[in-house]
Design a protein around this motif. Structure first.
Motif, short mmCIF file in Angstrom:
data_model
loop_
_atom_site.label_atom_id
_atom_site.label_comp_id
_atom_site.label_asym_id
_atom_site.label_seq_id
_atom_site.Cartn_x
_atom_site.Cartn_y
_atom_site.Cartn_z
N ALA A 129 -32.42 -17.69 -61.22
CA ALA A 129 -32.87 -17.85 -62.71
C ALA A 129 -31.74 -16.80 -63.25
CB ALA A 129 -34.25 -17.23 -62.93
N ILE A 130 -31.21 -17.38 -64.15
CA ILE A 130 -30.08 -16.58 -64.72
C ILE A 130 -29.94 -16.45 -66.32
CG2 ILE A 130 -28.30 -16.45 -62.91
CD1 ILE A 130 -26.56 -18.71 -64.28
N ASP A 131 -30.09 -15.36 -66.85
CA ASP A 131 -30.27 -15.24 -68.30
C ASP A 131 -28.53 -14.58 -68.67
OD1 ASP A 131 -30.11 -14.23 -71.00
OD2 ASP A 131 -31.91 -12.77 -70.56
N VAL A 132 -27.82 -15.52 -69.12
CA VAL A 132 -26.57 -15.06 -69.75
C VAL A 132 -26.21 -14.59 -71.10
CG1 VAL A 132 -24.00 -15.70 -69.50
CG2 VAL A 132 -25.65 -16.53 -67.66
N ARG A 133 -25.71 -13.42 -71.35
CA ARG A 133 -25.55 -13.00 -72.65
C ARG A 133 -23.99 -12.83 -72.90
NH1 ARG A 133 -30.37 -10.54 -74.16
NH2 ARG A 133 -31.94 -11.48 -72.73
N TRP A 134 -23.32 -13.67 -73.69
CA TRP A 134 -21.74 -13.52 -74.02
C TRP A 134 -21.80 -12.58 -75.29
CZ3 TRP A 134 -19.19 -15.53 -70.21
CH2 TRP A 134 -19.58 -16.68 -69.43
N VAL A 135 -20.95 -11.43 -75.21
CA VAL A 135 -20.75 -10.73 -76.21
C VAL A 135 -19.22 -10.71 -76.60
CG1 VAL A 135 -20.53 -8.22 -76.76
CG2 VAL A 135 -22.18 -8.83 -75.25
N VAL A 136 -18.89 -11.56 -77.75
CA VAL A 136 -17.70 -11.87 -78.19
C VAL A 136 -17.21 -11.12 -79.32
CG1 VAL A 136 -16.40 -13.52 -79.20
CG2 VAL A 136 -18.10 -14.47 -77.71
N GLU A 137 -16.25 -9.96 -78.82
CA GLU A 137 -15.55 -9.27 -79.62
C GLU A 137 -14.41 -8.71 -79.10
OE1 GLU A 137 -16.75 -7.39 -82.77
OE2 GLU A 137 -14.70 -6.96 -82.35
N ALA A 138 -13.32 -8.79 -79.93
CA ALA A 138 -11.98 -8.63 -79.52
C ALA A 138 -11.63 -7.23 -79.59
CB ALA A 138 -10.69 -9.55 -80.23
N ASP A 139 -12.08 -6.34 -80.66
CA ASP A 139 -11.88 -5.02 -80.95
C ASP A 139 -12.64 -4.23 -79.99
OD1 ASP A 139 -11.22 -3.05 -82.94
OD2 ASP A 139 -13.00 -2.23 -82.45
N ALA A 140 -11.53 -3.26 -79.29
CA ALA A 140 -12.21 -2.51 -77.93
C ALA A 140 -13.32 -1.42 -78.11
CB ALA A 140 -10.94 -1.78 -77.29
N ASP A 141 -13.27 -0.62 -79.30
CA ASP A 141 -14.45 0.01 -79.68
C ASP A 141 -15.74 -0.85 -79.90
OD1 ASP A 141 -12.99 2.18 -79.00
OD2 ASP A 141 -12.15 2.43 -81.12
N ALA A 142 -15.76 -1.65 -80.63
CA ALA A 142 -16.68 -2.50 -81.13
C ALA A 142 -17.17 -3.20 -79.97
CB ALA A 142 -16.24 -3.46 -82.13
N ALA A 143 -16.49 -3.84 -78.84
CA ALA A 143 -16.91 -4.57 -77.84
C ALA A 143 -17.64 -3.57 -77.06
CB ALA A 143 -15.49 -5.10 -77.22
N THR A 144 -17.07 -2.30 -76.91
CA THR A 144 -17.88 -1.34 -76.13
C THR A 144 -19.52 -0.99 -76.70
OG1 THR A 144 -16.09 -0.33 -75.44
CG2 THR A 144 -18.11 1.02 -75.01
N GLN A 145 -19.40 -0.93 -77.85
CA GLN A 145 -20.78 -0.83 -78.67
C GLN A 145 -21.82 -1.91 -78.41
OE1 GLN A 145 -21.74 2.22 -79.40
NE2 GLN A 145 -19.65 2.92 -78.83
N LYS A 146 -21.13 -3.17 -78.55
CA LYS A 146 -21.84 -4.29 -78.74
C LYS A 146 -22.25 -4.40 -77.04
CE LYS A 146 -19.97 -6.93 -82.46
NZ LYS A 146 -19.52 -8.41 -82.92
N MET A 147 -21.45 -4.25 -76.11
CA MET A 147 -21.76 -4.41 -74.76
C MET A 147 -23.00 -3.37 -74.38
SD MET A 147 -19.54 -4.03 -71.59
CE MET A 147 -18.20 -5.31 -71.71
N LEU A 148 -22.95 -2.03 -74.92
CA LEU A 148 -23.95 -1.27 -74.41
C LEU A 148 -25.13 -1.64 -75.44
CD1 LEU A 148 -21.92 2.08 -74.88
CD2 LEU A 148 -22.52 0.94 -72.81
N GLN A 149 -25.27 -2.00 -76.65
CA GLN A 149 -26.37 -2.23 -77.35
C GLN A 149 -27.04 -3.62 -76.76
OE1 GLN A 149 -24.84 -3.26 -81.09
NE2 GLN A 149 -24.65 -1.05 -81.67
N THR A 150 -26.17 -4.66 -76.04
CA THR A 150 -26.82 -5.56 -75.43
C THR A 150 -27.71 -5.44 -74.09
OG1 THR A 150 -25.08 -6.96 -76.25
CG2 THR A 150 -26.22 -8.05 -74.57
N LEU A 151 -27.08 -4.17 -73.45
CA LEU A 151 -27.66 -3.79 -72.37
C LEU A 151 -28.81 -3.05 -72.66
CD1 LEU A 151 -24.63 -2.59 -70.26
CD2 LEU A 151 -25.88 -4.54 -69.62
N GLN A 152 -28.80 -2.27 -73.85
CA GLN A 152 -30.08 -1.49 -74.14
C GLN A 152 -31.16 -2.30 -74.65
OE1 GLN A 152 -30.72 1.66 -73.85
NE2 GLN A 152 -28.92 2.97 -74.62
#
Ligand SMILES: Cc1cc2nc3c(=O)[nH]c(=O)nc-3n(C[C@H](O)[C@H](O)[C@H](O)COP(=O)(O)OP(=O)(O)OC[C@H]3O[C@@H](n4cnc5c(N)ncnc54)[C@H](O)[C@@H]3O)c2cc1C
Length: 262
Positions: free
Chosen positions: A190-213
């Motif tokens: 059973a998979i739950d896939v979250r795509w985090v679309v962000e090209a800017d490196a710092d913003a991408a890291t923040q969005k990825m961490l927020q998604t995990l949180q």
């Protein structure tokens, strides 16, 4: 420390240098080249771990020939005076010993010998590879799993999803630079896939961490988290995974798959 009822096995394999030739080229997304290789050397290719990698050997300069190394007791042997190849790590997305084929997905990121080779590859081109040297066999039976990565991690994530069984809960978080870089992901789990679309490196890291949180995982059962990200993201991603899901070091594996140049 958590008491784990699941054992993660490490296997070491004898190194073998293999040649294979481009049989087919596809573009599953505008940002990825899917290269099917074929060659007799692939008849005994073995890669039991979903995040195994092979070392691909390339000429440093286009058009230059390199010496194919021999294998010694400590690995690949390069002798003085020989033209050394440059090596890059890639995940065998799939392979078939009978048809002597292997498929590798290359992210086309613009520069670099591997990306450039894949972008311009033609049917019949030769690719030399070594490995995999080792495999980490992570049990498929964990009750829940979290897989995190960017586009370079998609081959390993796809392999993991293919081996997971129905009844497993898995959350996948993938950061993409472009929305059209997403690939279909299939699994019996059973998979739950979250795509985090962000090209800017710092913003991408923040969005990825927020998604995990913001993720929730089952309160019961044993979990495992795996990640493959850019070098600077390794520590923050590992920390969030450990804190958010109360996992210890043995249950979190986060690797650097590439390094952004300053
Ligand atoms: C275990 C493992 C498995 C991997 N599996 C895969 C795989 O299956 N498919 C895959 O595509 N990659 C995979 N990678 C990542 C790949 O090895 C790196 O991206 C590698 O640096 C590409 O080599 P290159 O010659 O194209 O670029 P390099 O010569 O290494 O780098 C050239 C420039 O490009 C930048 N760069 C490198 N990679 C990227 C990227 N992905 N995005 C943006 N900029 C980049 C570098 O910072 C540098 O400025 C894997 C890495 C590891 C460690």
């Amino acid at each position: 420390m958590q008491e784990s009822s699941y054992h993660i096995e490490k296997q070491i394999h004898p190194i073998k240098v293999r040649s294979a030739w481009v049989k087919a080229i596809a573009r599953p997304t505008p940002h990825m080249a899917r290269i099917t290789l074929q060659g007799d050397d692939l008849q005994d290719f073995h890669s039991p771990g979903f995040d195994d990698h092979v070392k691909l050997l390339f000429s440093e300069q286009a058009g230059q020939e390199f010496t194919v190394p021999l294998v010694g007791e400590r690995g690949l042997v390069f002798e003085e005076g020989q033209v050394k190849p440059v090596m890059r790590d890639y995940t065998p997305l799939s392979y078939d010993n009978q048809s002597r084929e292997m498929v590798i997905d290359f992210v086309l990121h613009g520069t670099g010998v591997a990306s450039t080779w894949a972008e311009h590859a033609k049917v019949g081109d030769r690719l030399v590879m070594a490995g995999p040297r080792g495999s980490m066999l992570i049990p498929t039976v964990f009750d829940w799993q979290v897989l995190v990565g960017d586009e370079t991690a998609l081959p390993a994530i796809s392999r993991r999803l293919r081996e997971l069984k129905a009844g497993t809960q898995v959350t996948v978080v993938v950061q993409l630079n472009h929305a059209d870089a997403a690939l279909p992901l299939a699994s019996d789990a059973a998979i739950d896939v979250r795509w985090v679309v962000e090209a800017d490196a710092d913003a991408a890291t923040q969005k990825m961490l927020q998604t995990l949180q913001a993720l929730t995982v089952p309160a019961q059962g044993e979990g495992f988290a795996w990640g493959a990200v850019e070098y600077a993201q390794v520590t923050p991603v590992r920390e969030v995974l450990m804190q958010r899901f109360s996992l210890d070091n043995a249950r979190v594996k986060v690797s650097s798959y590439w390094r952004r140049e300053a």
